[in-house]
Design an enzyme around this catalytic site. Structure first.
Site, mmCIF file in Angstrom:
data_model
loop_
_atom_site.group_PDB
_atom_site.id
_atom_site.type_symbol
_atom_site.label_atom_id
_atom_site.label_comp_id
_atom_site.label_asym_id
_atom_site.label_seq_id
_atom_site.Cartn_x
_atom_site.Cartn_y
_atom_site.Cartn_z
ATOM 1 N N LEU A 12 68.755 -32.977 -20.010
ATOM 2 C CA LEU A 12 69.032 -33.862 -18.877
ATOM 3 C C LEU A 12 70.461 -34.420 -18.948
ATOM 4 C CD1 LEU A 12 65.559 -35.634 -19.001
ATOM 5 C CD2 LEU A 12 66.333 -33.996 -17.259
ATOM 6 N N PRO A 13 70.981 -34.970 -17.835
ATOM 7 C CA PRO A 13 72.400 -35.332 -17.767
ATOM 8 C C PRO A 13 72.873 -36.482 -18.643
ATOM 9 C CG PRO A 13 71.492 -35.003 -15.578
ATOM 10 C CD PRO A 13 70.339 -35.029 -16.515
ATOM 11 N N THR A 19 72.536 -34.628 -24.267
ATOM 12 C CA THR A 19 73.529 -35.363 -25.055
ATOM 13 C C THR A 19 73.499 -36.811 -24.601
ATOM 14 O OG1 THR A 19 74.936 -33.415 -25.327
ATOM 15 C CG2 THR A 19 75.950 -35.560 -25.700
ATOM 16 N N LYS A 69 76.705 -34.519 -32.442
ATOM 17 C CA LYS A 69 77.132 -33.904 -31.179
ATOM 18 C C LYS A 69 78.307 -34.671 -30.570
ATOM 19 C CE LYS A 69 77.282 -31.398 -27.480
ATOM 20 N NZ LYS A 69 76.194 -31.228 -26.511
ATOM 21 N N LYS A 129 81.771 -37.918 -19.945
ATOM 22 C CA LYS A 129 80.588 -38.716 -20.316
ATOM 23 C C LYS A 129 80.385 -38.725 -21.824
ATOM 24 C CE LYS A 129 76.702 -36.873 -20.549
ATOM 25 N NZ LYS A 129 75.790 -36.282 -21.584
#
Length: 286
Positions: A65-66, A96, A171, A240
């Site tokens: 998901l975003p 992430t 990450k 982001k």
């Protein structure tokens, strides 16, 4: 665990669905995009009308998901994934997000007898399609044998990095370094070109010397040819991620002057309307 729910079937998710099916799993897929669901159905997945329904039929759920807020809503909402799953089910969140949110989700899952792992990915849509992703795992190592077959069906290199949130820490650090390297390449190639050394020649020197890097291998054509419409990883997604890195550094009271500089550079690119282009489009903003 033969029944898997996949929530989020976009650029990364459809590759996950394909490889799970190819490895013998029954996949229940959900995405708000009907086009994405149609692609997954053609691959052999069973489309579902909501995250709740995808999870209700699954032993394990994978989410891609975003960002943090949507992951939290999908997992913990009134008709969320956690409320749909049976006790002792698994959730592998491959989005992430920030480590703090991952830890909060892990605690909420634990209270319902569900095993939650943060499992962000590296390798992009090509790696997802090929099943060669790098997977960074944070969570309880006691249940790793249970989820390893699923992870091995979609990834090549699997790292158990520590307790909940550790995968996200790795990450975010990884992507900050990618962003920093990309911005650095944009600067040095521009300087070299102005001074009479072509971009292609300088890139060959870089890849032959101590400055050799995988960023130039992956994004090199876009950087050298200015083909930023060829989106390997969007600039808005990178923006982001690096801001989540900066927030994480601040949460742990660690100075990150380079991180701040890179965030400023990517913000400038965002203000120039480059968010939907490839992340390498930052090179044209320096």
């Amino acid at each position: 665990m033969k029944n898997i729910g996949v929530i989020g079937c976009g650029a990364m998710g459809k590759g996950l669905v394909k490889n799970l099916i190819n490895n013998g799993y029954k996949v229940y897929a959900y995405d708000p995009s009907q086009d994405a669901l149609a692609i997954c159905e053609a691959l052999g997945a069973i489309p579902q009308p909501s995250p709740f329904e995808a999870a209700r039929q699954a032993d394990l759920v994978i989410s891609s998901l975003p960002g943090p807020s949507i992951v939290r809503d999908v997992m913990m909402g009134g008709s969320g994934v956690f409320s749909a799953l049976k006790p002792h089910s698994f959730v592998l969140d491959m989005s992430t997000i920030d480590p703090k949110t991952a830890q909060e989700l892990n605690q909420a899952a634990k209270e319902q007898g569900i095993h939650f792992y943060d499992c962000p990915l590296s390798g992009g849509p090509k790696g997802a399609d090929a099943g060669t992703l790098t997977i960074m795992v944070g969570g309880d190592d006691r249940y790793l044998p249970d989820i390893r077959p699923v992870l091995e069906s979609i990834g090549k290199d699997i790292f158990l990095l520590g307790p909940s949130g550790s995968g996200q820490v790795a990450k975010l650090c990884h992507n900050m370094l990618v962003a920093l390297t990309t911005a650095g390449l944009g600067e040095v190639l521009a300087v070299g070109e102005k001074a009479g050394v072509s971009r292609s020649q300088l890139s060959e020197v870089i890849q032959s010397g101590s400055a050799h890097n995988r960023v130039l291998t992956v994004f090199g054509e876009n950087i050298l040819q200015h083909t930023y419409e060829n989106v390997l990883f969007s600039l808005e997604h990178m923006n982001k991620d690096i801001h989540l890195y900066k927030e994480t550094a601040e949460f742990y009271s660690e100075d990150s002057p380079l991180g701040q500089l890179v965030c400023d550079i990517y913000e400038k690119a965002m203000e120039q309307g480059k968010g939907k282009l490839d992340s390498s489009a930052v090179c044209g903003s320096i």
